[in-house]
Write a protein that holds these residues in place. Sequence first.
Motif, PDB file in Angstrom:
ATOM      1  N   ILE A 129      -5.570   8.275  61.919  1.00 42.49           N
ATOM      2  CA  ILE A 129      -4.503   8.065  62.900  1.00 42.49           C
ATOM      3  C   ILE A 129      -4.917   6.994  63.911  1.00 42.49           C
ATOM      4  N   LYS A 130      -6.170   7.052  64.372  1.00 43.55           N
ATOM      5  CA  LYS A 130      -6.665   6.032  65.311  1.00 43.55           C
ATOM      6  C   LYS A 130      -6.533   4.631  64.719  1.00 43.55           C
ATOM      7  N   LYS A 131      -6.957   4.480  63.457  1.00 40.73           N
ATOM      8  CA  LYS A 131      -6.902   3.170  62.803  1.00 40.73           C
ATOM      9  C   LYS A 131      -5.463   2.673  62.668  1.00 40.73           C
ATOM     10  N   ILE A 132      -4.555   3.562  62.304  1.00 42.79           N
ATOM     11  CA  ILE A 132      -3.145   3.172  62.168  1.00 42.79           C
ATOM     12  C   ILE A 132      -2.573   2.768  63.521  1.00 42.79           C
ATOM     13  N   VAL A 133      -2.823   3.579  64.534  1.00 44.63           N
ATOM     14  CA  VAL A 133      -2.303   3.298  65.877  1.00 44.63           C
ATOM     15  C   VAL A 133      -2.834   1.961  66.388  1.00 44.63           C
ATOM     16  N   GLU A 134      -4.131   1.716  66.176  1.00 47.50           N
ATOM     17  CA  GLU A 134      -4.720   0.455  66.617  1.00 47.50           C
ATOM     18  C   GLU A 134      -4.184  -0.724  65.808  1.00 47.50           C
ATOM     19  N   ALA A 135      -4.143  -0.588  64.491  1.00 49.00           N
ATOM     20  CA  ALA A 135      -3.701  -1.683  63.629  1.00 49.00           C
ATOM     21  C   ALA A 135      -2.247  -2.068  63.894  1.00 49.00           C
ATOM     22  N   LYS A 136      -1.424  -1.085  64.180  1.00 53.43           N
ATOM     23  CA  LYS A 136       0.002  -1.330  64.418  1.00 53.43           C
ATOM     24  C   LYS A 136       0.328  -1.497  65.906  1.00 53.43           C
ATOM     25  N   SER A 137      -0.697  -1.418  66.757  1.00 55.99           N
ATOM     26  CA  SER A 137      -0.513  -1.541  68.215  1.00 55.99           C
ATOM     27  C   SER A 137       0.603  -0.624  68.720  1.00 55.99           C
ATOM     28  N   LEU A 138       0.500   0.655  68.368  1.00 54.63           N
ATOM     29  CA  LEU A 138       1.567   1.599  68.705  1.00 54.63           C
ATOM     30  C   LEU A 138       1.450   2.167  70.119  1.00 54.63           C
ATOM     31  N   CYS A 139       0.239   2.145  70.695  1.00 51.28           N
ATOM     32  CA  CYS A 139       0.097   2.604  72.076  1.00 51.28           C
ATOM     33  C   CYS A 139      -1.124   1.940  72.696  1.00 51.28           C
ATOM     34  N   HIS A 140      -1.196   2.013  74.019  1.00 53.16           N
ATOM     35  CA  HIS A 140      -2.300   1.386  74.740  1.00 53.16           C
ATOM     36  C   HIS A 140      -3.583   2.211  74.648  1.00 53.16           C
ATOM     37  N   ASN A 141      -3.464   3.529  74.800  1.00 55.01           N
ATOM     38  CA  ASN A 141      -4.630   4.403  74.805  1.00 55.01           C
ATOM     39  C   ASN A 141      -4.356   5.674  74.018  1.00 55.01           C
ATOM     40  N   LEU A 142      -5.434   6.193  73.438  1.00 54.06           N
ATOM     41  CA  LEU A 142      -5.341   7.408  72.629  1.00 54.06           C
ATOM     42  C   LEU A 142      -6.467   8.334  73.046  1.00 54.06           C
ATOM     43  N   MET A 143      -6.134   9.567  73.377  1.00 52.01           N
ATOM     44  CA  MET A 143      -7.153  10.549  73.725  1.00 52.01           C
ATOM     45  C   MET A 143      -7.203  11.602  72.621  1.00 52.01           C
ATOM     46  N   VAL A 144      -8.390  12.155  72.387  1.00 49.53           N
ATOM     47  CA  VAL A 144      -8.578  13.119  71.311  1.00 49.53           C
ATOM     48  C   VAL A 144      -9.315  14.339  71.836  1.00 49.53           C
TER      49      VAL A 144
END
Length: 136
Positions: free
Chosen positions: A21-36
């Motif tokens: 999910i992190k890789k997809i979000v980063e690759a597609k620039s879907l959000c600025h920050n992701l917390m886990v």
Amino acid sequence: MINKIGLACIIDDDNMYVNLIKKIVEAKSLCHNLMVFKNGRDALNYFEAILTSLDKKTIPEIIFLDLNMPIMDGWEFLENFTKIKNKLGKTITLYIVSSSINPVDIERAKGINSVEDYLVKPVTIEDLESIFLKEV
């Protein structure tokens, strides 16, 4: 220019899923920050702590919640989070993301007002794009 989600949150103990999910979000620039968070207890502690500060920048706009986790599972997190959600002063869209295809789990989740939808793992790139782009 498309506005992006500022902060999204994953509550899941499955490292492979989280990394995907992190890789997809980063690759597609879907959000600025992701917390886990690896379990519901750590996530709930975080949300309870920000109740005192109410810094809206530290409150995610989207939460992806797994049901089966150690320490505190998704159901217990939901039960507790529902009690404090309105006090956070920000709209948070919550999605259950689980490998369970049990109709009882799906119906139970969809019966909770705080839950936007129930997604079965593996989540696709299209699923994530549709969720993130719908939220902005």
